[in-house]
Design a protein around this motif. Structure first.
Motif, PDB file in Angstrom:
ATOM      1  N   LEU A 269      -0.493   5.542 -10.820  1.00  0.00           N
ATOM      2  CA  LEU A 269       0.618   4.992 -10.038  1.00  0.00           C
ATOM      3  C   LEU A 269       0.177   4.571  -8.643  1.00  0.00           C
ATOM      4  CD1 LEU A 269       3.574   7.402 -10.961  1.00  0.00           C
ATOM      5  CD2 LEU A 269       3.240   5.040 -11.719  1.00  0.00           C
ATOM      6  N   THR A 270      -0.777   5.305  -8.075  1.00  0.00           N
ATOM      7  CA  THR A 270      -1.311   4.937  -6.761  1.00  0.00           C
ATOM      8  C   THR A 270      -1.950   3.558  -6.798  1.00  0.00           C
ATOM      9  OG1 THR A 270      -1.752   7.248  -6.209  1.00  0.00           O
ATOM     10  CG2 THR A 270      -2.914   5.602  -4.924  1.00  0.00           C
ATOM     11  N   PHE A 271      -2.753   3.314  -7.823  1.00  0.00           N
ATOM     12  CA  PHE A 271      -3.395   2.001  -7.962  1.00  0.00           C
ATOM     13  C   PHE A 271      -2.345   0.896  -8.039  1.00  0.00           C
ATOM     14  CE2 PHE A 271      -4.718  -1.496 -10.673  1.00  0.00           C
ATOM     15  CZ  PHE A 271      -5.875  -1.918 -10.036  1.00  0.00           C
ATOM     16  N   PHE A 272      -1.325   1.116  -8.851  1.00  0.00           N
ATOM     17  CA  PHE A 272      -0.306   0.076  -9.010  1.00  0.00           C
ATOM     18  C   PHE A 272       0.502  -0.121  -7.734  1.00  0.00           C
ATOM     19  CE2 PHE A 272      -0.511   1.076 -13.729  1.00  0.00           C
ATOM     20  CZ  PHE A 272      -1.197  -0.083 -14.025  1.00  0.00           C
ATOM     21  N   GLN A 273       0.772   0.963  -6.995  1.00  0.00           N
ATOM     22  CA  GLN A 273       1.552   0.799  -5.768  1.00  0.00           C
ATOM     23  C   GLN A 273       0.831  -0.075  -4.759  1.00  0.00           C
ATOM     24  OE1 GLN A 273       2.065   3.455  -2.594  1.00  0.00           O
ATOM     25  NE2 GLN A 273       4.284   3.527  -2.741  1.00  0.00           N
ATOM     26  N   VAL A 274      -0.492   0.048  -4.706  1.00  0.00           N
ATOM     27  CA  VAL A 274      -1.262  -0.731  -3.733  1.00  0.00           C
ATOM     28  C   VAL A 274      -1.487  -2.160  -4.204  1.00  0.00           C
ATOM     29  CG1 VAL A 274      -3.487  -0.926  -2.553  1.00  0.00           C
ATOM     30  CG2 VAL A 274      -2.402   1.322  -2.825  1.00  0.00           C
ATOM     31  N   PHE A 275      -1.957  -2.315  -5.442  1.00  0.00           N
ATOM     32  CA  PHE A 275      -2.458  -3.619  -5.875  1.00  0.00           C
ATOM     33  C   PHE A 275      -1.424  -4.499  -6.568  1.00  0.00           C
ATOM     34  CE2 PHE A 275      -6.420  -1.353  -5.129  1.00  0.00           C
ATOM     35  CZ  PHE A 275      -7.113  -2.319  -4.405  1.00  0.00           C
TER      36      PHE A 275
END
Length: 457
Positions: A269-275
């Motif tokens: 989820l962290t990856f998706f929130q940023v990118f």
């Protein structure tokens, strides 16, 4: 109970008691507002650079690479602070660490305002990042550990609302001072709410869960008694916390044993929130839209206000429904809305009102789901014994990815143009599928019940 891979609405946690009748003292809301200033400061200092960059560039002749560096150094500065605060978290209460962050906010804001050169400003931004890392990590933990179960989503989501209010305030201040080229005021005004935050944290109570983790049960019971509307509720919650602590492992190794499943979900989820692109519009809206000819010279300012208003309104809409509708549904709605808006931006990057409307829709979609739900989800799915370490790891990862994104985006936009929005759209679609299939619902469950769910697998 296992997590279904096909039905997000059925993945709630079993075996939980009813929390709907528990009374909520007014003191809970007051403390939540005071702790929420950590989010407001994070939002203000993140968004202030958007209005400050044009006059800074005019004064110092900044290149695209320097713009990206000045912007990203706030995030790079958060990284050592996250590491240091994580190590300190077992010895010092969340509240005391937030007090240190408040002091850094005051000093760092003033240092930014009086920067005599780009190099000094870079150092001041890096130093201010220490406070940002502390605030974003421990503001969330503190709120989630103090909040009663039935309004935990709303109170922890309030953190994201204050972040967005801070961003909007930064845009307003930036607009007021940009014509005069007064980037000093834009970057320095954050010292005022920092003083309020400092006073609030001095007056606030310690986290009852941290107190119990340190064996200070009577102190924890007193805090719970003042926040839960009666000794019966406080004693019942204290018993649940004590039982949960007895079952938990502690230390960094526990992240890869008892907490490996929630950590994996949070990392993705962290990856998706940023990118999926939110920082592109938060940090660089005036730069993205400076060439939108059909909107004239005010395109960047209009986009900035659109972003700020959309973030505040959407998060305010999310707060009363985040516990009723649930985390998973809001995340899925968010991802779908982001994907649609980014496709419009890719196809129509210079369509005037349509382009600005797409930015508003994209930001609204983020603010109703991926923004508040992600930061609510991070502390609530991690066991108490490793909560500070786990949130530290996820926050460190998030800031690292944010810093990379913030530094690279101006160059990517310069080289690829509107194609970057297509990339954000595709990643939003992938995120939608992941959320529907792999993210468990936690709404309506206490932190201890969520821990029991992960233990049972």
């Amino acid at each position: 109970m296992s997590v279904s891979a096909t039905d997000s609405t059925s993945r709630s946690l079993p075996g939980a008691r009813d929390h709907a009748s528990e009374p909520i003292p007014g003191k809970v809301y007051l403390i939540a507002v005071l702790a929420g200033f950590s989010g407001l400061l994070y939002g203000y200092d993140s968004g202030a650079i958007s209005g400050a960059l044009p006059p800074l560039t005019a004064d110092f002749g900044l290149s695209a690479q320097q713009q990206g560096l000045i912007t990203s150094l706030l995030l790079w500065g958060a990284l050592p602070a996250i590491v240091g605060a994580t190590l300190a978290a077992r010895r010092y209460d969340r509240r005391h660490i937030l007090i240190v962050g408040a002091i850094i906010f005051v000093v760092g804001s003033l240092a930014n305002a009086f920067a005599p050169s780009p190099e000094f400003l870079m150092g001041a931004r890096f130093f201010l990042g220490f406070a940002v890392g502390i605030a974003n990590m421990f503001g969330l933990i503190y709120l989630s550990e103090l909040a009663p179960t039935r309004i935990r989503g709303m109170l922890t989501g309030m953190y994201q609302l204050t972040v967005n209010v801070g961003i909007l305030c930064a845009y307003i201040v930036g607009d007021l001072f940009q014509d005069a080229g007064s980037w000093e005021w834009i970057l320095g005004v954050g010292a005022i709410p920092a003083v309020v935050f400092l006073i609030g944290m001095v007056l606030a109570p310690a986290s009852p869960r941290w107190l119990m983790m340190r064996g200070r049960d009577q102190e924890a019971l007193r805090v719970l008694g003042s926040l839960r509307g009666g000794s019966d509720y406080a004693e019942r919650e204290a018993a649940e916390i004590r039982e949960s602590l007895e079952r938990q492992k502690s230390g960094f190794s526990a992240l890869f044993s008892t907490a490996r499943r929630p950590m994996l979900v949070l990392a993705v989820l962290t990856f998706f929130q940023v990118f999926t692109g939110i920082n592109a519009v938060v940090y660089y809206a005036p730069i993205i839209f400076e060439d939108v000819q059909s909107m004239g010279a005010n395109a960047g300012m209009i986009a900035n206000y659109g972003v700020g208003i959309a973030l505040v309104v959407s998060t305010a809409v999310a707060l009363p429904i985040i516990d009723r509708l649930g985390r998973v549904k809001l995340l899925a709605i968010s991802m779908a809305g982001q994907a649609i808006a980014m496709v419009v931006l890719w196809l129509l990057p210079d369509a005037g009102a349509v382009t600005i409307a797409a930015v508003f829709v994209y930001t609204f979609a983020f603010g109703i789901g991926l923004g508040p739900v992600f930061w609510l989800y991070v502390p609530e799915v991690l066991p108490l014994q490793v909560r500070a370490i786990g949130v530290g790891v996820i926050t460190f990862l998030q800031y690292t990815l944010n810093a990379i994104f913030a530094a690279a985006f101006p160059v990517a936009l310069e080289r690829w143009g509107a194609t970057v929005f297509l990339v954000f759209a595709l990643l939003s679609i992938v995120a939608f599928v992941y959320v529907i299939r792999r993210v468990p619902e936690t709404s309506g469950r206490s932190l201890e019940e969520i821990e029991a769910f992960w233990r049972k697998g």
